[in-house]
Design an enzyme around this catalytic site. Structure first.
Site, PDB file in Angstrom:
ATOM      1  CG  ASP A  43     -77.463  -2.156 -36.738  1.00 24.97           C
ATOM      2  OD1 ASP A  43     -76.762  -1.418 -37.456  1.00 24.97           O
ATOM      3  OD2 ASP A  43     -78.326  -2.925 -37.213  1.00 24.97           O
ATOM      4  CB  SER A  44     -79.319   1.596 -38.402  1.00 25.34           C
ATOM      5  OG  SER A  44     -79.027   0.428 -39.138  1.00 25.34           O
TER       6      SER A  44
ATOM      7  CE1 TYR B  66     -80.133   5.138 -37.341  1.00 25.44           C
ATOM      8  CE2 TYR B  66     -77.846   4.872 -36.709  1.00 25.44           C
ATOM      9  CZ  TYR B  66     -79.163   5.056 -36.357  1.00 25.44           C
ATOM     10  OH  TYR B  66     -79.506   5.151 -35.029  1.00 25.44           O
ATOM     11  N   GLY B  67     -78.236   4.124 -43.691  1.00 22.66           N
ATOM     12  CA  GLY B  67     -77.327   4.072 -44.847  1.00 22.66           C
ATOM     13  C   GLY B  67     -77.547   5.113 -45.923  1.00 22.66           C
TER      14      GLY B  67
ATOM     15  CB  CYS C 193     -74.546   0.572 -37.437  1.00 21.52           C
ATOM     16  SG  CYS C 193     -75.170   1.406 -38.884  1.00 21.52           S
ATOM     17  CG  ASN C 194     -70.150  -1.876 -41.675  1.00 22.02           C
ATOM     18  OD1 ASN C 194     -68.980  -2.019 -41.985  1.00 22.02           O
ATOM     19  ND2 ASN C 194     -70.876  -2.868 -41.177  1.00 22.02           N
TER      20      ASN C 194
ATOM     21  CD  GLU D 145     -84.005  -4.128 -43.401  1.00 20.32           C
ATOM     22  OE1 GLU D 145     -85.075  -3.526 -43.517  1.00 20.32           O
ATOM     23  OE2 GLU D 145     -83.103  -3.800 -42.612  1.00 20.32           O
TER      24      GLU D 145
ATOM     25  CB  CYS E 251     -73.466  -3.494 -45.064  1.00 16.78           C
ATOM     26  SG  CYS E 251     -75.207  -3.292 -44.658  1.00 16.78           S
ATOM     27  CB  THR E 252     -75.269  -4.786 -39.970  1.00 16.03           C
ATOM     28  OG1 THR E 252     -76.170  -3.975 -40.736  1.00 16.03           O
ATOM     29  CG2 THR E 252     -74.597  -3.968 -38.910  1.00 16.03           C
ATOM     30  CG  HIS E 253     -78.703  -5.701 -43.398  1.00 19.80           C
ATOM     31  ND1 HIS E 253     -78.393  -4.797 -42.419  1.00 19.80           N
ATOM     32  CD2 HIS E 253     -80.056  -5.675 -43.530  1.00 19.80           C
ATOM     33  CE1 HIS E 253     -79.508  -4.248 -41.965  1.00 19.80           C
ATOM     34  NE2 HIS E 253     -80.536  -4.764 -42.625  1.00 19.80           N
TER      35      HIS E 253
HETATM   36  N1  DGL Z   1     -76.642  -1.105 -40.276  1.00 20.93           N
HETATM   37  C1  DGL Z   1     -76.379  -0.484 -41.557  1.00 20.93           C
HETATM   38  C2  DGL Z   1     -74.901  -0.622 -41.896  1.00 20.93           C
HETATM   39  O1  DGL Z   1     -74.215  -1.523 -41.444  1.00 20.93           O
HETATM   40  C3  DGL Z   1     -77.241  -1.066 -42.657  1.00 20.93           C
HETATM   41  C4  DGL Z   1     -78.703  -0.699 -42.549  1.00 20.93           C
HETATM   42  C5  DGL Z   1     -78.948   0.793 -42.615  1.00 20.93           C
HETATM   43  O2  DGL Z   1     -78.783   1.393 -43.700  1.00 20.93           O
HETATM   44  O3  DGL Z   1     -79.277   1.348 -41.590  1.00 20.93           O
HETATM   45  O4  DGL Z   1     -74.381   0.180 -42.618  1.00 20.93           O
END
Ligand code: DGL
Length: 272
Positions: free
Chosen positions: A11-12, A43-44, A74-75, A153, A185-187
């Site tokens: 994941d990011s 990454y988003g 990570c999405n 976060e 999204c993961t979060h």
């Molecule tokens: N892991 C990213 C996602 O699922 C969210 C956090 C990021 O922007 O890196 O899209």
């Protein structure tokens, strides 16, 4: 036949631990090696080509750990890098988009699905493509929610300000008539209570982490890659930079046992 090699998850950052949590619940015998790119998160908001390059570099590190399959938790990375990784990796690779789309289509009754995610995920159109490939009649309303990741976060999971931001993002989707919402999204699984409060009871939530874990289970069984029953599974966590405060937020919210965190240096990809 069984295989003790770990499942590699990347994941990011540490948000992908929502996928690890789902994997551990569903596949308690599997060893997991988790790699979070805390040096370059988020990454988003980055371009598709940058996210693709980072994803290749992360999977190179996972392959060096002798993983038997790669899970893109990570999405944003799944949305833009999955085709490239499927083409280049010697081990099977699974992203979160397809399992999420399949679950959304199984949940919707009025064929109108909402999708929320980072800018990179929504801009890629990956969820729409996958949903329409599976059901050309489906209507999709997508919305980028870039303020949600920083609020999560910060640990503001139950907070009036977060509730207002959610209401502002989700109001138009509800107005358009969605009956199912993909948490792309993961979060976002960490905000499931706050998001549910902002939606009419009739709207069903699809958690891409849980559905991804189910797809991984199916893949392992079909490819004879499952760990033996009774294996005392381990979880190793490595990050590309020192963990920040979000690791404790995620650890608390997910109630995950996390031991010592290792550090890994990213080796830069020379060509794409
Ligand atoms: N892991 C990213 C996602 O699922 C969210 C956090 C990021 O922007 O890196 O899209």
């Amino acid at each position: 036949m069984s295989d003790l090699r770990p499942i590699g998850v990347f994941d990011s950052g540490v948000g992908g631990l929502t996928v690890v949590k789902a994997l551990r619940e569903l596949l308690p015998n599997e060893n997991i090696f988790y790699l979070g790119d805390t040096a370059r998160v988020p990454y988003g908001g980055k371009s598709a080509s940058t996210v693709e390059r980072y994803s290749i570099e992360m999977t190179d590190l996972l392959v060096a750990e002798n993983v038997k399959a790669v899970v893109i938790a990570c999405n944003s990375a799944s949305a833009v890098a999955l085709p490239k990784l499927e083409e280049t990796l010697a081990v099977p690779v699974i992203g979160v988009i397809k399992p999420g789309a399949q679950a959304a289509l199984a949940a919707t009754r009025n064929q109108h699905v909402g999708v929320i995610g980072t800018r990179a995920t929504i801009k890629s159109g990956a969820y729409e493509r996958e949903l329409r490939a599976l059901n050309p009649q489906v209507r999709v309303s997508a919305c980028a929610c870039p303020l949600l990741v920083p609020l999560i976060e910060e640990g503001w999971l139950e907070d009036e300000l977060t509730d207002r931001v959610i209401a502002r993002y989700l109001g138009p989707l509800v107005h358009q008539g969605i009956d199912t919402l993909v948490l792309g999204c993961t979060h976002y699984p960490l905000l499931v209570h706050a998001i549910s409060r902002a939606l009419p009871k009739t709207v069903r939530l699809v958690d891409s982490a849980r559905n991804c874990a189910m797809a991984v289970k199916k893949l392992l069984v079909q490819s004879y890659l499952s760990a033996p029953a009774g294996n005392l599974a381990g979880l190793e966590i490595a990050l590309t930079d020192a963990p920040d405060i979000f690791l404790s937020v995620a650890r608390r919210a997910l109630q995950l046992e996390i031991g010592e965190v290792q550090l890994r240096e990213v080796l830069h990809a020379t060509k794409l």
